[in-house]
Design a protein around this motif. Sequence first.
Motif, short mmCIF file in Angstrom:
data_model
loop_
_atom_site.label_atom_id
_atom_site.label_comp_id
_atom_site.label_asym_id
_atom_site.label_seq_id
_atom_site.Cartn_x
_atom_site.Cartn_y
_atom_site.Cartn_z
N ASN A 27 0.93 -1.05 -0.29
CA ASN A 27 0.07 -0.19 -0.06
C ASN A 27 0.84 1.39 0.01
O ASN A 27 1.23 1.57 1.14
CB ASN A 27 -0.94 0.25 1.31
CG ASN A 27 -1.91 1.12 1.11
OD1 ASN A 27 -1.80 2.21 0.63
ND2 ASN A 27 -2.94 1.34 2.02
N PRO A 28 0.97 1.81 -1.10
CA PRO A 28 1.89 3.09 -1.42
C PRO A 28 1.90 4.16 -0.40
O PRO A 28 2.46 4.88 0.03
CB PRO A 28 1.84 3.38 -2.70
CG PRO A 28 0.61 2.79 -3.30
CD PRO A 28 0.32 1.60 -2.48
N LYS A 29 0.31 4.34 0.21
CA LYS A 29 -0.03 5.34 1.18
C LYS A 29 0.55 5.09 2.43
O LYS A 29 0.60 5.92 3.14
CB LYS A 29 -1.41 5.58 1.09
CG LYS A 29 -2.06 5.97 -0.18
CD LYS A 29 -3.35 6.15 0.00
CE LYS A 29 -4.29 6.79 -1.26
NZ LYS A 29 -5.60 7.00 -1.04
N GLU A 47 -7.86 -15.22 -8.27
CA GLU A 47 -8.19 -14.19 -8.87
C GLU A 47 -9.25 -13.05 -7.97
O GLU A 47 -8.83 -12.14 -8.41
CB GLU A 47 -9.32 -14.63 -10.12
CG GLU A 47 -9.62 -13.72 -11.18
CD GLU A 47 -10.30 -14.28 -12.42
OE1 GLU A 47 -11.12 -13.23 -12.80
OE2 GLU A 47 -10.38 -15.31 -12.46
N TYR A 48 -9.89 -13.52 -7.16
CA TYR A 48 -10.62 -12.91 -6.46
C TYR A 48 -9.87 -11.96 -5.60
O TYR A 48 -9.88 -10.71 -5.37
CB TYR A 48 -11.63 -13.82 -5.44
CG TYR A 48 -12.47 -12.76 -4.35
CD1 TYR A 48 -13.43 -12.15 -4.65
CD2 TYR A 48 -11.83 -12.72 -3.18
CE1 TYR A 48 -14.16 -11.31 -3.87
CE2 TYR A 48 -12.53 -12.01 -2.06
CZ TYR A 48 -13.52 -11.28 -2.52
OH TYR A 48 -14.10 -10.37 -1.62
N LEU A 49 -8.90 -12.42 -4.91
CA LEU A 49 -7.83 -11.76 -4.01
C LEU A 49 -6.90 -11.05 -4.81
O LEU A 49 -6.72 -9.75 -4.47
CB LEU A 49 -7.00 -12.81 -3.21
CG LEU A 49 -7.81 -13.32 -2.05
CD1 LEU A 49 -7.00 -14.85 -1.46
CD2 LEU A 49 -8.40 -12.64 -1.02
N ALA A 50 -6.51 -11.47 -5.96
CA ALA A 50 -5.57 -10.56 -7.01
C ALA A 50 -6.40 -9.20 -7.43
O ALA A 50 -6.04 -8.10 -7.46
CB ALA A 50 -5.02 -11.24 -7.99
N ASN A 51 -7.72 -9.53 -7.77
CA ASN A 51 -8.60 -8.54 -8.40
C ASN A 51 -8.63 -7.36 -7.15
O ASN A 51 -8.71 -6.17 -7.61
CB ASN A 51 -9.95 -8.76 -8.90
CG ASN A 51 -9.78 -9.58 -10.25
OD1 ASN A 51 -8.71 -9.41 -10.92
ND2 ASN A 51 -10.79 -10.34 -10.42
N PHE A 52 -8.93 -7.74 -5.88
CA PHE A 52 -9.08 -6.95 -4.66
C PHE A 52 -7.97 -5.99 -4.63
O PHE A 52 -7.98 -4.71 -4.46
CB PHE A 52 -9.50 -7.73 -3.35
CG PHE A 52 -9.65 -6.81 -2.15
CD1 PHE A 52 -10.77 -6.43 -1.68
CD2 PHE A 52 -8.55 -6.61 -1.40
CE1 PHE A 52 -11.06 -5.72 -0.79
CE2 PHE A 52 -8.80 -5.81 -0.25
CZ PHE A 52 -10.19 -5.60 0.14
N LEU A 53 -6.93 -6.55 -4.68
CA LEU A 53 -5.42 -5.77 -4.57
C LEU A 53 -5.25 -4.94 -5.56
O LEU A 53 -4.74 -3.92 -5.33
CB LEU A 53 -4.40 -6.68 -4.18
CG LEU A 53 -4.35 -7.53 -2.91
CD1 LEU A 53 -3.49 -8.71 -2.88
CD2 LEU A 53 -4.40 -6.78 -1.40
N ASP A 54 -5.45 -5.47 -6.85
CA ASP A 54 -5.06 -4.69 -7.91
C ASP A 54 -5.97 -3.59 -8.27
O ASP A 54 -5.69 -2.41 -8.57
CB ASP A 54 -5.22 -5.58 -9.22
CG ASP A 54 -4.61 -5.02 -10.46
OD1 ASP A 54 -3.61 -4.46 -10.46
OD2 ASP A 54 -5.36 -5.26 -11.68
N ARG A 56 -7.06 -1.61 -6.21
CA ARG A 56 -6.66 -0.49 -5.06
C ARG A 56 -5.18 -0.16 -5.46
O ARG A 56 -4.73 1.00 -4.68
CB ARG A 56 -6.72 -1.02 -3.69
CG ARG A 56 -8.30 -1.21 -3.35
CD ARG A 56 -8.58 -2.13 -2.21
NE ARG A 56 -9.68 -2.16 -1.71
CZ ARG A 56 -10.74 -3.02 -2.41
NH1 ARG A 56 -10.54 -3.63 -3.49
NH2 ARG A 56 -11.71 -2.91 -1.76
N GLY A 57 -4.62 -0.80 -6.49
CA GLY A 57 -3.23 -0.55 -6.90
C GLY A 57 -2.10 -0.95 -6.10
O GLY A 57 -1.16 -0.30 -5.98
#
Length: 70
Positions: A27-29, A47-54, A56-57
């Motif tokens: 999380n860059p913030k 895929e679900y977890l990767a999409n969740f993270l992706d 949000r950047g």
Amino acid sequence: MGNTAPDTHCSRRDCRATADWALVWNNPKIHTPDRRKVWVACDEHREYLANFLDMRGFLRETVPMAEFEG
């Protein structure tokens, strides 16, 4: 860095399946650029977890557990 234990369970809530994937994120913030956090996922929830993270950047890479050193 050593390999993660082979009995690591998926990070998806209530999933007890063995994790096959390491989702490396940051999380860059709140984290410095070199800081890496890891969620692990079974095939069903990768895929679900990767999409969740992706979305949000946060997602940096997805690595098979057999190749992950963390």
